[in-house]
Design a protein around this motif. Structure first.
Motif, mmCIF file in Angstrom:
data_model
loop_
_atom_site.group_PDB
_atom_site.id
_atom_site.type_symbol
_atom_site.label_atom_id
_atom_site.label_comp_id
_atom_site.label_asym_id
_atom_site.label_seq_id
_atom_site.Cartn_x
_atom_site.Cartn_y
_atom_site.Cartn_z
ATOM 1 N N GLN A 47 0.842 -1.185 0.000
ATOM 2 C CA GLN A 47 0.000 0.000 0.000
ATOM 3 C C GLN A 47 0.879 1.237 0.000
ATOM 4 O OE1 GLN A 47 -3.459 0.086 -0.176
ATOM 5 N NE2 GLN A 47 -3.040 2.252 -0.557
ATOM 6 N N ALA A 48 0.857 1.960 -1.122
ATOM 7 C CA ALA A 48 1.642 3.189 -1.236
ATOM 8 C C ALA A 48 0.749 4.388 -0.979
ATOM 9 C CB ALA A 48 2.262 3.287 -2.624
ATOM 10 N N SER A 49 1.311 5.398 -0.339
ATOM 11 C CA SER A 49 0.552 6.609 -0.040
ATOM 12 C C SER A 49 1.497 7.797 0.032
ATOM 13 C CB SER A 49 -0.194 6.452 1.283
ATOM 14 O OG SER A 49 0.729 6.241 2.347
ATOM 15 N N GLY A 50 0.915 8.998 0.069
ATOM 16 C CA GLY A 50 1.709 10.202 0.255
ATOM 17 C C GLY A 50 1.830 11.086 -0.970
ATOM 18 N N GLY A 51 1.351 10.623 -2.108
ATOM 19 C CA GLY A 51 1.432 11.445 -3.298
ATOM 20 C C GLY A 51 0.460 12.614 -3.227
ATOM 21 N N GLY A 52 0.606 13.541 -4.167
ATOM 22 C CA GLY A 52 -0.279 14.685 -4.191
ATOM 23 C C GLY A 52 0.225 15.752 -5.134
ATOM 24 N N LEU A 53 -0.408 16.912 -5.045
ATOM 25 C CA LEU A 53 -0.059 18.059 -5.882
ATOM 26 C C LEU A 53 0.690 19.079 -5.029
ATOM 27 C CD1 LEU A 53 -0.280 19.828 -8.433
ATOM 28 C CD2 LEU A 53 -2.522 20.571 -7.591
ATOM 29 N N VAL A 54 1.890 19.425 -5.458
ATOM 30 C CA VAL A 54 2.686 20.418 -4.741
ATOM 31 C C VAL A 54 3.296 21.379 -5.746
ATOM 32 C CG1 VAL A 54 3.256 18.874 -2.819
ATOM 33 C CG2 VAL A 54 4.780 18.993 -4.799
ATOM 34 N N ASP A 69 9.818 15.912 -11.816
ATOM 35 C CA ASP A 69 9.574 14.806 -10.895
ATOM 36 C C ASP A 69 8.137 14.300 -10.980
ATOM 37 O OD1 ASP A 69 11.600 16.566 -8.519
ATOM 38 O OD2 ASP A 69 12.199 14.835 -9.738
ATOM 39 N N THR A 70 7.305 15.003 -11.743
ATOM 40 C CA THR A 70 5.913 14.582 -11.901
ATOM 41 C C THR A 70 5.841 13.196 -12.523
ATOM 42 O OG1 THR A 70 5.069 16.835 -12.091
ATOM 43 C CG2 THR A 70 3.748 15.084 -13.095
ATOM 44 N N ALA A 71 5.178 12.269 -11.825
ATOM 45 C CA ALA A 71 5.101 10.881 -12.284
ATOM 46 C C ALA A 71 4.228 10.087 -11.320
ATOM 47 C CB ALA A 71 6.492 10.259 -12.337
ATOM 48 N N VAL A 72 3.908 8.875 -11.721
ATOM 49 C CA VAL A 72 3.337 7.905 -10.794
ATOM 50 C C VAL A 72 4.512 7.156 -10.164
ATOM 51 C CG1 VAL A 72 1.886 5.882 -10.495
ATOM 52 C CG2 VAL A 72 1.234 7.668 -12.136
ATOM 53 N N TYR A 73 4.542 7.111 -8.855
ATOM 54 C CA TYR A 73 5.628 6.476 -8.120
ATOM 55 C C TYR A 73 5.175 5.112 -7.613
ATOM 56 C CZ TYR A 73 8.437 10.693 -8.295
ATOM 57 O OH TYR A 73 9.193 11.758 -8.733
ATOM 58 N N LEU A 101 0.383 9.033 -7.323
ATOM 59 C CA LEU A 101 0.676 10.112 -8.262
ATOM 60 C C LEU A 101 1.273 11.320 -7.543
ATOM 61 C CD1 LEU A 101 0.488 11.369 -11.106
ATOM 62 C CD2 LEU A 101 -1.850 12.067 -10.513
ATOM 63 N N VAL A 102 2.383 11.781 -8.070
ATOM 64 C CA VAL A 102 3.025 13.008 -7.603
ATOM 65 C C VAL A 102 2.995 14.004 -8.747
ATOM 66 C CG1 VAL A 102 5.189 14.068 -6.851
ATOM 67 C CG2 VAL A 102 4.507 11.825 -5.953
ATOM 68 N N THR A 103 2.399 15.164 -8.498
ATOM 69 C CA THR A 103 2.325 16.219 -9.506
ATOM 70 C C THR A 103 2.973 17.469 -8.947
ATOM 71 O OG1 THR A 103 0.240 15.312 -10.341
ATOM 72 C CG2 THR A 103 0.817 17.556 -11.006
#
Length: 114
Positions: free
Chosen positions: A4-11, A88-92, A109-111
């Motif tokens: 379970q991955a978490s922590g991504g978002g829009l910054v 660095d925007t990508a799906v991790y 997803l990190v945007t």
């Protein structure tokens, strides 16, 4: 077993995020844990790898900005990302290797907006 991955978002560029990935059950003994990423239209690439024993490997573009850490007792891997850039925007994706199998997380997803 699920990761379970978490922590991504829009910054915004220059900000930080921390990704977490935890397995649904113990995967001991862990050989290595890693984070990969896949940007739109590009192949999946290694971001950072943590080896049992604590040594780490980083891709060139993230060296000095990202820090991978692992807790093999918890079968968990983390990625602290500082000074984020638009590239660095990508799906991790997180990845855990035991000595017999490989497991993948679902992606987060990190945007990064510039």
């Amino acid at each position: 077993v699920q990761l379970q991955a978490s922590g991504g978002g829009l910054v915004q560029a220059g900000e930080s995020l921390k990704l977490s990935c935890v397995a649904s059950r113990s995967l001991l003994p862990v050989a290595a844990m890693a984070w990969y990423r896949q940007a739109p239209g590009k192949q999946r690439e290694l971001v950072a790898r943590w080896l049992s024993g604590g040594s780490t490997i980083y891709a060139g573009p993230v060296k000095g900005r990202f820090t991978i850490s692992g807790d093999d007792a918890k079968s968990a891997v983390y990625l602290q990302m500082n000074s984020l850039k638009s590239e660095d925007t990508a799906v991790y994706y997180c990845n855990i290797n035991t000595h017999s199998r490989e497991y993948w997380g679902q992606g987060t997803l990190v945007t990064v907006s510039s």
